[in-house]
Design a protein around this motif. Structure first.
Motif, PDB file in Angstrom:
ATOM      1  N   ILE A  79      36.617  39.520  32.955  1.00 24.50           N
ATOM      2  CA  ILE A  79      37.403  39.903  34.140  1.00 24.50           C
ATOM      3  C   ILE A  79      36.490  40.510  35.195  1.00 24.50           C
ATOM      4  N   LEU A  80      35.592  41.398  34.771  1.00 21.12           N
ATOM      5  CA  LEU A  80      34.696  42.058  35.712  1.00 21.12           C
ATOM      6  C   LEU A  80      33.761  41.053  36.386  1.00 21.12           C
ATOM      7  N   GLY A  81      33.287  40.059  35.627  1.00 18.40           N
ATOM      8  CA  GLY A  81      32.462  39.009  36.209  1.00 18.40           C
ATOM      9  C   GLY A  81      33.216  38.218  37.261  1.00 18.40           C
ATOM     10  N   LYS A  82      34.465  37.875  36.969  1.00 14.42           N
ATOM     11  CA  LYS A  82      35.304  37.139  37.938  1.00 14.42           C
ATOM     12  C   LYS A  82      35.510  37.960  39.212  1.00 14.42           C
ATOM     13  N   VAL A  83      35.807  39.235  39.047  1.00 20.17           N
ATOM     14  CA  VAL A  83      36.052  40.093  40.205  1.00 20.17           C
ATOM     15  C   VAL A  83      34.805  40.182  41.079  1.00 20.17           C
ATOM     16  N   LEU A  84      33.641  40.312  40.448  1.00 21.37           N
ATOM     17  CA  LEU A  84      32.410  40.374  41.235  1.00 21.37           C
ATOM     18  C   LEU A  84      32.225  39.113  42.065  1.00 21.37           C
TER      19      LEU A  84
END
Length: 332
Positions: A132-137
């Motif tokens: 999720i954090l990778g997608k948000v970045l």
């Protein structure tokens, strides 16, 4: 006859004084508590009001100038307007974002931020949260491709990440010339490797980076909704550096390879990295490591004591830097 005041290097403002002299300038309903919760590059306070919580930051004198701060706050306000999950600055009643205070060491700036719901998972980051954090970045990177600012900000280039860092580190270790020479050799090697890769200076490879994305600067709610905060290290640079910075912190937290890879997979679900970018990530991890060393030594004398920077501090960080040569163990 009273003695003159001794000059102050870095003060810790009183929470009660910040309520009385700063918070009334913001649309915050009945703030009743302002407590220091973190001392670092800047001083961070938790503000509790009748209806909500907020974060108050007092920027350290000499670390960021007004242009740097205005760029960061304008960027966060823009991301909030674009519905990105970030802790955003709260505008003053008069529309501005910063309040100047007269600290004993000189002029400092204050900003108020929305409170990020949830909590930081740190080394407990799991595969789903990492993805999720990778997608948000990646989504933030794409959103920032259209951001324009009238303020300036340091560029995350070789001069800033590497040359500035060794200038900051060397004075503390003049008795370790051999190690400083080895560190300079690593810097020269990183520069050469990045020259060979020849990354593009145009979007989407190049643009505004957050500079410090990781599981300590993100709050996750119980249903894994993230909110990112602390953009103090943002600036223009290669986007692969943001990925590398996450991986560097994850390595220091001993987060395993599967979870680290999940972050990169999440990012690539939104934007596919090209081969040059993938090849640059292990190199940027080393650059990030040196930059963090430089940021730490730059804070000596006011935020961090000289006693921290002994031979063990240097030896541990140089040992990790050497371990980063094994790119296969970092990213697959």
């Amino acid at each position: 006859m009273s003695s003159p005041f001794i000059p102050v290097i870095h003060s810790i403002p009183s929470g009660a004084a910040l309520i009385a002299t700063v918070l009334y300038k913001y649309p915050i309903n009945k703030p009743h508590s302002c407590k220091l919760i973190k001392r670092g590059l800047n001083d961070t306070y938790l503000v509790e009001a009748e209806e909500k919580k907020y974060i108050l930051r007092v920027y350290r004198r000499g670390w960021r100038n007004k242009q740097d701060i205005d760029f960061e706050l304008e960027l966060l306000a823009f991301l909030h307007e674009q519905k990105q999950p970030v802790a955003y600055p709260i505008a003053r009643i008069d529309g501005g974002f910063t309040t100047e205070i007269a600290a004993p060491e000189g002029k400092r700036y204050v900003a108020i931020f929305s409170y990020a719901p949830g909590h930081a998972v740190n080394d407990k980051l799991d595969t789903k949260q990492s993805y999720i954090l990778g997608k948000v970045l990646a989504e933030i990177h794409q959103t920032l491709d259209i951001f324009k600012s009238s303020f300036s900000r340091p560029t995350l280039n070789n001069e800033y990440l590497l040359d500035w860092s060794i200038v900051s580190i060397t004075p503390l270790y003049q008795n370790r010339k051999k190690e400083m020479d080895l560190l300079q050799q690593q810097i020269d090697r990183i520069k050469n490797q990045l020259t060979v890769i020849n990354l593009s200076f145009s979007a989407p490879e190049y643009g505004i980076c957050i500079g410090d994305v990781h599981s300590g600067n993100t709050h996750f709610t119980n249903n894994n909704k993230p909110t990112l905060f602390d953009f103090d290290q943002c600036g223009y640079g290669w986007r692969a550096f943001d990925i590398a910075k996450f991986l560097h912190v994850a390595l220091r937290m001993k987060i395993n390879l599967t979870i680290r890879n999940s972050f990169v997979e999440g990012y690539q679900a939104i934007r596919k990295l090209n081969q040059s970018e993938l090849a640059s990530i292990p190199i940027f991890i080393k650059a990030a490591h040196i930059w963090v060393m430089g940021i730490s030594t730059n804070a000596v004398g006011d935020v961090l004591p000289y006693g921290w920077f002994n031979d063990d501090w240097l030896d541990e960080r140089l040992a990790m830097l050497e371990s980063l040569d094994d790119a296969k163990s970092i990213l697959k």
